[in-house]
Design a protein around this motif. Structure first.
Motif, short mmCIF file in Angstrom:
data_model
loop_
_atom_site.label_atom_id
_atom_site.label_comp_id
_atom_site.label_asym_id
_atom_site.label_seq_id
_atom_site.Cartn_x
_atom_site.Cartn_y
_atom_site.Cartn_z
N SER B 107 0.83 -1.21 0.00
CA SER B 107 0.00 0.00 0.00
C SER B 107 0.86 1.26 0.00
O SER B 107 0.63 2.19 -0.77
N ILE B 112 -1.49 2.65 -3.03
CA ILE B 112 -2.84 2.13 -3.30
C ILE B 112 -3.54 1.81 -1.98
O ILE B 112 -2.89 1.49 -1.00
N PRO B 113 -4.88 1.93 -1.97
CA PRO B 113 -5.60 1.79 -0.69
C PRO B 113 -5.65 0.35 -0.18
O PRO B 113 -5.58 -0.60 -0.96
N LEU B 114 -5.80 0.26 1.13
CA LEU B 114 -5.78 -1.03 1.82
C LEU B 114 -6.84 -1.05 2.90
O LEU B 114 -6.97 -0.09 3.66
#
Lengths: 254, 321
Positions: B107, B112-114
């Motif tokens: 992430s 990037i989203p988690l």
């Protein structure tokens, strides 16, 4: 050996948690906070390492809630330096924002090792320790139960399911996510916390933090009730009778 | 792209239950997205494991000496390379010891989203939705994601492993190991097996299990006596083990053992997701806790809200000699 321990406050789960009017966060007005229990283990491990190899332990925490009490408690346990990170942080504060703020604050400090609690009960978007390591550009190992330090490296044990462990060499500086210290975290009596309040000072640094990296929260909700346990009620005497009746019915006791 | 990528976790030569749980769920998600289910298999000499991964459309394999045993740094580098090459829509990673090192690293590295602590994953009108069990299982958080890819880190035991257990070898694609593996700051040295305990809690018919509610180490002998009277053994949740009040061999749950006794008597255990995954399949669960909102009551068959120190002496007495 200079060790940094980021400390965070989490809601005390002994209290009832209520959801606020927006439905997207806890109602924080009366929320009682406590130190993340894993951070307490990280602090203990840091103090043990300091006792073994010398050096200093710096406790770092983000502003908000009862942050001063949190830092003074760390001082009462043996932390040498206290740092409060101020800034315009998003609420609720997520792991990505917390890690960015900590990275901003820690970049200006001298350090060989950063010990964080392996996880916290409110980490919707991942572990602060691992995120912090990446923002600082240093390696990390999570779920650590043993740390030895020598010659610029740490020898650590990482735990997997079933209790099997991997041993790793980690070149410092690094972030280690502590699962459990080698001994029960020491207790700081109120009198020592009060003394720390008089004798220690809290340094302040400022940092910025965006919340990017977390999903968008739609809503919070309590797990459904009802499908759960059949509750046994009455005096302890009556409850004990009922339990024994069930155990007999299932053939577990004669 | 609309592919679903599963990190195929393996420990000491075996795929873990979590892997099958995620493969099963991943297949279902891939059907909805119209993409493929791809497993990322990192290791050394791991090709035989692909024979158990028939549910996947494809296995992308990266082999390197530094991947022979799990290494947080090496695995993060290799998994990142797989993600960058495939550009999947959804990445499923177990919320386990390995997954904790990988999901957050990916992430932060790729921006990037988690979502972690996930117990439910769905696609609704093209939007990925997750439910996370937060605050020790006391509050659930429903989240949604926009954009690709996104990382979902799933609690062990959240989905049935059966759906992922399909024999047959999928298409295998070997990817070249990233050069960065030659220059690591974390080095795996050796495995350390857990010390054999005096008692194997996975083999007991009756477990009396204690949690934080036991309050102090001095109260343990009293519970041990109860366990003995029930013909069972003493086990515990993580805080008891972390405080060194009982040996590691007695730990139930994540990073401990999975147990399935005929009776699991949970005393002062609130029931965080990490504990539940280790005991929810017990035949009979009776929980005693002072907190009426303790999540353990959702999994127990019978529950008692009250002070365990009032109940215990009476229960022991009634059980007799």
């Amino acid at each position: 050996m200079h060790i940094i321990v980021p400390l965070r406050q989490v809601p005390d789960l002994v209290e009832d948690l209520e959801i606020d009017a927006s439905g997207k966060d806890l109602d924080r007005e009366w929320l009682k906070y406590k130190m993340n229990e894993f951070d307490d283990h990280a602090l203990e491990e840091a103090l043990l390492l300091k006792e073994e190899v010398g050096g200093a332990v710096t406790a770092v925490a983000l502003d908000g809630g009862e942050v001063d009490k949190l830092l003074f408690t760390a001082a009462a346990k043996g932390a040498d330096r206290l740092v409060k990170v101020r800034g315009d942080f998003p609420t609720p504060l997520n792991s990505h924002a917390m890690a960015r703020a900590l990275a901003g604050a820690i970049q200006g400090l001298d350090y060989d090792l950063i010990l964080t609690g392996v996880q916290a009960v409110d980490e919707l978007d991942g572990q602060v320790g691992v995120l912090l390591a990446h923002y600082l550009g240093i390696p990390h190992v999570s779920v650590v139960t043993d740390v030895q330090v020598h010659d610029g490296k740490a020898v650590v044990h990482k735990e997997y399911a079933g209790g099997v462990m991997g041993e790793f060499d980690v070149i410092l500086p690094a972030v280690l996510g502590i699962q459990a210290a080698r001994q029960t975290p020491r207790y700081a009596p109120v009198s020592r916390v009060r003394m720390a309040m008089r004798k220690s000072t809290i340094e302040e640094v400022s940092a910025e933090a965006s919340a990017e990296g977390a999903p968008d929260i739609r809503k919070l909700f309590k797990p459904e009730k009802g499908a759960g346990a059949q509750m046994l009620e009455g005096s302890p005497e009556a409850v004990a009778e009922k339990i024994i009746h069930i155990l007999k019915e299932k053939g577990i006791v004669q | 792209m609309s592919d679903v990528l599963v990190f195929a976790e393996h420990l000491q030569g075996n795929l873990t239950d979590s892997t099958f749980e995620l493969l099963g769920k991943g297949r279902e998600l891939a059907q909805t997205t119209g993409g493929h289910l791809i497993a990322a298999l990192l290791g050394k000499g791991v090709e035989p494991l692909t024979e158990q991964m028939g549910v996947a459309h494809k296995v992308v394999m990266v082999e390197h000496q530094q991947l022979a045993a799990f290494n947080p740094e090496a695995y993060a580098i290799a998994l990142k390379a797989v993600v960058q090459s495939l550009n999947p829509s959804i990445i499923l990673i177990p919320y386990t010891s390995m997954g904790m090192d990988l999901a957050s690293a990916l992430s932060a590295d790729l921006g990037i989203p988690l979502a972690a602590y996930v117990s439910e994953v769905k696609i609704e009108d093209g939007t990925l939705m997750t439910v996370s069990q937060m605050y020790g299982g006391k509050v659930n958080v429903e989240s949604e994601f926009s954009g690709n890819p996104k990382i979902v880190s799933v609690l062990a035991g959240a989905f049935p492993a059966e759906a992922g257990k399909v024999e047959g070898t999928p298409v295998i694609e070997t990817m070249e190991a990233p050069n960065a593996l030659a220059n690591l700051r974390v080095t795996f040295k050796q495995w350390i097996e857990p010390e054999g305990g005096d008692v194997d809690i996975t083999q007991q018919d009756v477990l009396v299990s204690i949690g934080r509610g036991i309050q102090s180490q001095e109260n343990i002998p009293m519970v041990e006596e109860l366990a003995r009277k029930l013909g069972g053994a003493l086990s515990a949740s993580r805080p008891i083990i972390d405080n060194k009040w009982l040996p590691k061999s007695r730990q139930v749950g994540k990073s401990g053992l999975k147990v399935k006794p005929r009776l699991y008597l949970a005393l002062g255990i609130s029931g965080a997701p990490e504990h539940i995954e280790g005991m929810k399949d017990a035949e009979l669960i009776i929980a005693v806790n002072s907190d009426p909102n303790a999540p353990i009551f959702e999994y127990a068959h019978y529950g008692v809200v009250g002070d365990l120190f009032d109940l215990l002496p009476i229960l022991k007495e009634k059980l007799g000699g």
